[in-house]
Motif scaffolding. Structure first.
Motif, PDB file in Angstrom:
ATOM      1  N   LEU A  27      10.338  26.096   7.337  1.00 34.60           N
ATOM      2  CA  LEU A  27      11.645  26.252   6.691  1.00 34.60           C
ATOM      3  C   LEU A  27      12.548  25.070   7.060  1.00 34.60           C
ATOM      4  O   LEU A  27      12.262  24.342   8.003  1.00 34.60           O
TER       5      LEU A  27
ATOM      6  N   THR B 191      16.081  25.620  -3.164  1.00 34.70           N
ATOM      7  CA  THR B 191      14.615  25.717  -3.258  1.00 34.70           C
ATOM      8  C   THR B 191      14.002  26.365  -2.021  1.00 34.70           C
ATOM      9  O   THR B 191      12.785  26.458  -1.916  1.00 34.70           O
ATOM     10  N   ILE B 192      14.835  26.764  -1.067  1.00 34.14           N
ATOM     11  CA  ILE B 192      14.445  27.396   0.202  1.00 34.14           C
ATOM     12  C   ILE B 192      13.743  26.411   1.130  1.00 34.14           C
ATOM     13  O   ILE B 192      14.222  26.117   2.194  1.00 34.14           O
ATOM     14  N   SER B 193      12.590  25.866   0.718  1.00 41.49           N
ATOM     15  CA  SER B 193      11.929  24.907   1.607  1.00 41.49           C
ATOM     16  C   SER B 193      10.887  24.124   0.839  1.00 41.49           C
ATOM     17  O   SER B 193      10.469  24.513  -0.245  1.00 41.49           O
TER      18      SER B 193
END
Lengths: 482, 482
Positions: B149, B346-348
């Motif tokens: 992450l 996009t979170i990660s």
């Protein structure tokens, strides 16, 4: 409409029983038919009847006494829906910092993952898909971005379109845009539809990504409270769209995150009708759509949408693994606009993984995997629910719906879920406090619990910590009262 | 500063020769020493001398006559830099639609890829990395998002930080944020620094993503013309930052896309000084940083930045393959803000690929691959350049710099590069016309050509189509003149 309308058996049964309670046929504190009697009466299976009773219990309509069975609850237990709220995001709501702090705090492997938004990864990453990845990744052509640029891999879009068609939603591959996960689908959709200053209507309790997107795009936010029985308050909805020039709604109506409810098709049909009357767009967050427990997948709002007002967003993150970062939007006429936005932000979703999903989806591996996943989630959540029901103080209430893997736990009004979260994280246990999902001061005493994990000693240990912490917080509160 | 300052040998030689021309030691039309003589005089290799002469030729300072050698050009051939331009992006510039149409048009495999922004994929996706991907992708733990992450995989951030340190830029793993490709790094950085209405300074000719980002974020754009000799016009820069409250610049100073120049360290140092004096941030787009032809990697602006004003953005897309979607930003004190923005978009970045890059980078495979790649690009571009120099009408000029894989081709003023592009695309040949990179009406007659491809009959056929199309456009123009 009638022909479209259906319910799961347990939902149908719960609905019928609810009518008996609401119209007064069954008085408060009267005993319901035993499970066995109800099976005989209704012709439904024991599981269906149990699910229906559990749902009614979660909704606060009935209660259970150990070894005595189920009883009708006081009607005044039912909360009166609050009026809709206009929430100003200027000055900025602190939800971003809170979400960030929260996500960081639960990230460590040492922390028990009950606060996570994702199902236990043991249940995801199916061996067949891993095998396909292993094969494709050794071939350099699998990485070729050319055929995987927006709107995304054609074969994958066709397979996704087929899945819509199977639900009775006419869909062409060109309606679909593949994205890097569901959150990108949601964000690009909202960006395509809105201008800064537009009004957006959110559910009052909702996935925090919706708050963040609204804030980032400079939208004016209005929130709609949940209906305590039906999940969605259609009357408040009608009222708010008559009073405000809402440009777009962002709703989650199936296996709602964090609460868990699924709104009935009857209400969905009414929502669609109102959206059409007022020409309001809907961003439909449906990333939990596959995690239903009944026999039939709940219909999305897209099903009731005749005018291309609904942008239906979903992903493979909750069913195959968030590590794949693969989602999509049913974009319809917005496809080109969304592709524009994608080409100038992330360019495209990962080519290798798009290719692997084509292989995986075209050989029915996905359906097989989903069946196994649903069974496991239902089984695991049931164990959590039973344990919590047994050990949580009586003033707490557990909302349990037949889908997904979250339980929504209501603590007594005065107990702060933030405080519970903070005390638990010091003991390496993560839970998700309600201020992540609801900015109103009146909603600070709920906890979302991820119940996707197998029932182990470690999990039981974490739940014990949770219960102790809640008990401690409650005794602190009552001490303060004296 | 002196101790920091260095040049590639060929750049150093070109610089010295340029001084002789500029101070009048060498008069217009006088003959330069032959390559062989120059090798003996300077002690540099033949390649170095050739590169220096080619650079001077590309800059219009000297010209060559077949079999006679090189001659000093008329000084008045040098273009006078235009003043900086204030470009209003309200009403919206049509660059988005143009870029979209362009990207769609060159997407088909049938189209000769001379318009592509990416190197020939045959040169990327190195076998060792593919092998690592094959191994890791069979292990479900490789997909685990938890340890990948934002800010991204720690081991990968350490390896990237090491690469900065090797260039003399003190860097900690915590300065780096991994992103889904370089464009996400650039976009998130700009978003972290600006508010709508802020002034941004762009190079006048620049990667279209910069225009799009500025437009999307509602920034006021000012552009700085390229200096015809040095690439960067430091005087115009000083003038514009004195006259406008510039919040942030977005520059590409190494292997500039599309033109190709690399700005000298002396000028970079001056830019850094001015940025510090005026406390202006810089988004440094350095995605071609590894594709130099000399012995030493050019320094980024980050090297000269003592106050954390520069956000240096790069990626593996141009060196390993854009299909990996893997980039990063040296975010420094902006790290947390950028992570916030990433977690809500996009979170990660992809976990599997982050893990694979750790394996690949930690065993020196990357350096080996880069050496091979650079040699191939230099060789391929040289062949393109020679062919074009020989066959293009004399009124055309080819800018050729010792880095990257683009040639920047100047057509006669009246020839429209859009028209050339449109006629060529009908013949299945893609080239990138200058309106993609420069919105000024005075810059409509340049073409960016991707010269990364091996010299095949097919490539030669495409170049023939290009030359014929240019000739036709020129004769149309001269017919119109009569």
């Amino acid at each position: 409409m009638d022909s479209l309308y259906f319910m799961y058996k347990s939902e149908q049964l719960a609905h019928n029983l609810k009518l008996l309670i609401e119209n007064g046929s069954w008085q408060p504190h009267s005993k319901l038919p035993s499970l066995r009697e109800q099976v005989q009466r209704s012709g439904f299976s024991l599981i269906t009847v149990m699910n229906a009773y559990q749902e009614l219990e979660a909704q606060g309509l009935i209660y259970s006494k150990e070894k005595s069975g189920y009883f009708v609850a006081e009607q005044n237990n039912i909360q009166i829906p609050q009026a809709y709220s206009v929430v100003s995001l200027n000055p900025k709501i602190e939800i971003n910092s809170l979400v960030f702090k929260y996500l960081k705090s639960i990230q460590s492997k040492q922390v028990s993952p009950l606060g996570s938004a994702f199902p236990d990864s043991q249940l995801l990453y199916p061996p067949k898909l891993i095998q396909i990845m292993g094969q494709l990744s050794r071939n350099r052509h699998s990485y070729d971005q050319t055929t995987n640029l927006p709107p995304g891999n054609l074969a994958l879009r066709k397979l996704i379109a087929q899945r819509y068609c199977m639900q009775g939603i006419p869909t062409d591959a060109n309606d679909i845009v593949i994205t890097s996960g569901g959150l990108e689908a949601l964000n690009l959709s909202l960006q395509a539809i809105t201008q800064p200053g537009d009004y957006i209507l959110l559910q009052q309790t909702i996935f925090y990504g919706a708050w963040q997107a609204a804030e980032r795009l400079g939208l004016k936010v209005i929130t709609l409270p949940e209906h305590p029985q039906h999940g969605f308050d259609i009357e408040a909805f009608e009222q708010v769209i008559k009073n405000y020039p809402i440009k777009v709604c962002w709703f989650m109506l199936n296996a709602h995150n964090p609460i868990g409810f699924t709104v009935s098709d009857e209400i969905k049909y009414k929502i669609a009708k109102l959206l059409h009357e007022h020409q309001i767009h809907l961003i439909e967050d449906d990333v939990y759509e596959e995690l239903f427990y009944g026999n039939q997948k709940p219909l999305p709002m897209k099903y009731f949408d005749q005018q291309n007002l609904v942008l239906h967003c979903s992903s493979f993150s909750k069913t195959l693994g968030s590590g794949f970062r693969m989602g999509w939007v049913y974009a319809g006429k917005f496809s080109e606009h969304i592709q524009h936005l994608q080409l100038m932000s992330t360019i495209s979703a990962n080519a290798l993984i798009q290719n692997a999903l084509v292989e995986f989806l075209s050989h029915h591996h996905y359906e097989k995997h989903l069946r196994t996943l649903r069974r496991a989630l239902e089984k695991n959540k049931k164990q959590f629910f039973q344990y919590l029901k047994q050990h949580l103080p009586k003033d707490c209430k557990v909302y349990n719906y037949p889908s997904g893997y979250f339980l929504w736990i209501q603590l007594p009004d005065k107990v702060s879920s933030m405080q519970v979260y903070e005390q638990l994280i010091q003991q390496q246990v993560g839970v998700a406090p309600s201020p992540l999902f609801n900015v109103l001061p009146s909603h600070q005493h709920f906890i979302r619990m991820n119940c996707s994990f197998e029932w182990t000693e470690q999990i039981q240990h974490s739940l014990k910590r949770f219960i102790e912490t809640v008990q401690l917080a409650m005794s602190d509160e009552s001490a303060l009262d004296k």
